[in-house]
Design a protein around this motif. Structure first.
Motif, PDB file in Angstrom:
ATOM      1  N   ASN A 131       0.819  -1.214   0.000  1.00 54.38           N
ATOM      2  CA  ASN A 131       0.000   0.000   0.000  1.00 54.38           C
ATOM      3  C   ASN A 131       0.854   1.267   0.000  1.00 54.38           C
TER       4      ASN A 131
ATOM      5  N   GLN B 274      -0.372  -0.350  -5.881  1.00 59.48           N
ATOM      6  CA  GLN B 274      -1.735  -0.550  -5.385  1.00 59.48           C
ATOM      7  C   GLN B 274      -2.796  -0.046  -6.369  1.00 59.48           C
TER       8      GLN B 274
ATOM      9  N   LYS C 199      -5.838  -6.099  -4.186  1.00 57.76           N
ATOM     10  CA  LYS C 199      -6.602  -5.953  -2.951  1.00 57.76           C
ATOM     11  C   LYS C 199      -7.403  -7.206  -2.660  1.00 57.76           C
TER      12      LYS C 199
ATOM     13  N   THR D 128      -2.448  -6.106  -1.257  1.00 58.74           N
ATOM     14  CA  THR D 128      -2.607  -4.824  -0.580  1.00 58.74           C
ATOM     15  C   THR D 128      -3.741  -4.976   0.427  1.00 58.74           C
TER      16      THR D 128
ATOM     17  N   LYS E   5      -7.124  -3.893   3.052  1.00 62.26           N
ATOM     18  CA  LYS E   5      -8.546  -3.640   2.838  1.00 62.26           C
ATOM     19  C   LYS E   5      -8.829  -2.168   2.544  1.00 62.26           C
TER      20      LYS E   5
END
Length: 500
Positions: free
Chosen positions: A434, A439, A446, A451, A453
């Motif tokens: 992140n 990202q 995600k 990466t 939440k």
């Protein structure tokens, strides 16, 4: 999704709907017209936005419909009757292709980097530096000197023309994809992603000089992946130089077309004992730290005019900062012992060369992901890993005991540094990646937990705000509000008041 590729995709859905919903005798003209519109959109898309492999299926569908509908319209007779099961199979295949395309466009978008929040426009320039005093030790095939590519972002006069590309060296995209375990063609669309900086723009005349910040990517990373951080700092009145640490990046392209890739990963192996592994990390770390010192030497030469550049005289070398991510964060810490450097920031990086010297006695910010802080917290709480946890991590108890001892030394160094005017904080719902622009590349990262939440845009906004506030406090004698403690604007940020 870009405008014309979106319109092309929607036109394909329209073509499919017309073909399925209209009766055979009534669809000849509408489908022919819709095919012509789709083809026009395809040509505009290729001309204005550029081809990309993720929408190969709409390209094929458009051309197929144009050929069939054109033949049917001008011939005034439809094709021979097609068996229902074959027609159904064709419709199913087209539907699947459209669904797959939607997934690919979602997974690999031509994204926009966050816009800088400062008042300055941003310029960028790339430098090639050769350290004639150091032999290159990470390339056994070449008997050469240490070379670096360094990209600089700076406050600029009002820019004209197009923004510079996010990744100007597009030859490295295959290596970038391989670095993340993807097929080589997967990330080719990143050549269409724009930065928010103008190449070679004039330096802003609003100030006579600007503080210099040196930045360091992590292991197997790249200078490009710190673009949003560099642009944001530059927009607030800093000159930011991000160093591609040769052979520690996934790929670096030099002006003569040579491309180097990561060879330093050979230093690390599951077959090594902890002492060997730790020693190799210190060996790599010394090279990276020396890169920072050398780059700073070069900017001093640019400042004095010994290296030609329109940045001559524009550096405030009395106020120099350093930051980095992962091993680049450790590099920032180690490089900050240089008396020319005032302040530094480590983004989620474990430290190296800790046994070589005492704790750093100057302002320094440690900004961690939640997952990395959890690992440090285990050491702080003297918690012992269970056999199941060790098996899951693939580590032995002997190895983890040695890691724990080193982490205790690392925490002691952090305590000493924080006492000298720094801070230690972490950000909820974040993971290691992140802290860089990877990202933004795909929402799949995600979903897979690569990466955290937290939304990428939010993570970027939080990290940039704290980086800026810390540098402002020590390099400009302003700001520092966020360093006072928890702030309602950023509830994700947790200050660690004790490293015991």
């Amino acid at each position: 999704m870009r405008l014309y590729e979106l319109l092309l995709f929607l036109s394909n859905i329209g073509l499919f709907a017309l073909t399925v919903l209209l009766k055979k005798g009534r669809r000849r003209f509408p489908v022919f017209v819709a095919s012509g519109i789709a083809t026009l959109l395809l040509v505009i898309h290729w001309t204005v936005e550029g081809y990309r492999v993720q929408i190969f299926f709409p390209y094929s569908i458009t051309m197929l419909f144009l050929a069939i509908s054109g033949y049917s319209y001008f011939k005034k007779t439809g094709p021979k009757k097609i068996p229902r099961f074959m027609l159904g199979s064709a419709y199913t295949a087209i539907a699947i292709m459209l669904v797959v395309t939607a997934g690919l466009i979602y997974a690999f978008p031509v994204f926009k980097l966050p816009e800088p929040t400062g008042e300055f426009k941003v310029g960028t320039q790339i430098f090639h530096f050769v350290d004639t005093k150091r032999e290159e030790i990470f390339d056994e095939a070449r008997d050469g000197k240490r070379e670096l590519m360094v990209q600089v972002w700076y406050p600029a006069q009002a820019g004209t023309g197009k923004y510079a590309p996010f990744i100007p060296d597009t030859q490295i995209l295959n290596y970038m994809a391989a670095n993340y375990g993807l097929p080589g063609f997967t990330l080719q669309h990143l050549k269409y992603v724009s930065s928010n900086a103008y190449s070679g723009a004039e330096v802003s005349s609003a100030q006579t000089s600007y503080p210099l910040i040196l930045a360091n990517p992590g292991f197997g990373s790249s200078r490009f992946l710190h673009t949003s951080q560099a642009e944001n700092l530059a927009s607030h009145g800093y000159i930011v130089a991000v160093i591609d640490h040769t052979y520690n990046t996934f790929a670096t392209e030099f002006p003569d077309g040579r491309i180097t890739t990561s060879t330093t990963n050979g230093l690390f192996s599951p077959d090594h004992d902890y002492r060997t592994e730790s020693g190799n990390r210190d060996k790599l770390g010394k090279v990276l730290t020396d890169d920072v010192a050398f780059a700073l030497d070069q900017f001093e030469l640019i400042q004095s005019g010994q290296i030609p550049s329109h940045l001559k005289g524009r550096f405030d070398l009395g106020h120099v900062g350093v930051f980095g991510h992962s091993i680049g964060g450790a590099t920032a810490y180690d490089a900050a012992y240089d008396p020319r450097i005032t302040v530094g920031i480590d983004l989620d990086g474990a430290l190296y060369r800790l046994r070589d010297r005492e704790g750093l006695r100057k302002p320094f910010l440690f900004m961690n992901s939640e997952s990395e802080f959890d690992r440090l917290k285990m050491v702080m709480d003297n918690r012992v890993y269970t056999d199941a946890e060790l098996n899951r991590m693939g580590n032995t108890r002997e190895w983890m005991n040695q890691v724990t001892e080193y982490k205790k030394l690392e925490l002691e160094r952090m305590r000493e540094t924080v006492t000298a005017g720094g801070q230690f904080l972490y950000i909820d719902n974040t993971e290691h990646l992140n802290f860089i622009d990877v990202q933004f590349i795909s929402p799949l990262f995600k979903m897979l937990g690569v990466t955290g939440k937290i939304a990428p845009e939010r993570a970027n906004s939080v990290i940039n705000a704290y980086i800026l506030d810390f540098f402002d406090m020590y390099l400009k004698n302003q700001g520092g509000i966020l360093m006072k403690g928890p702030n309602s604007r950023f509830p994700e940020v947790k200050f660690v008041t004790s490293l015991l």
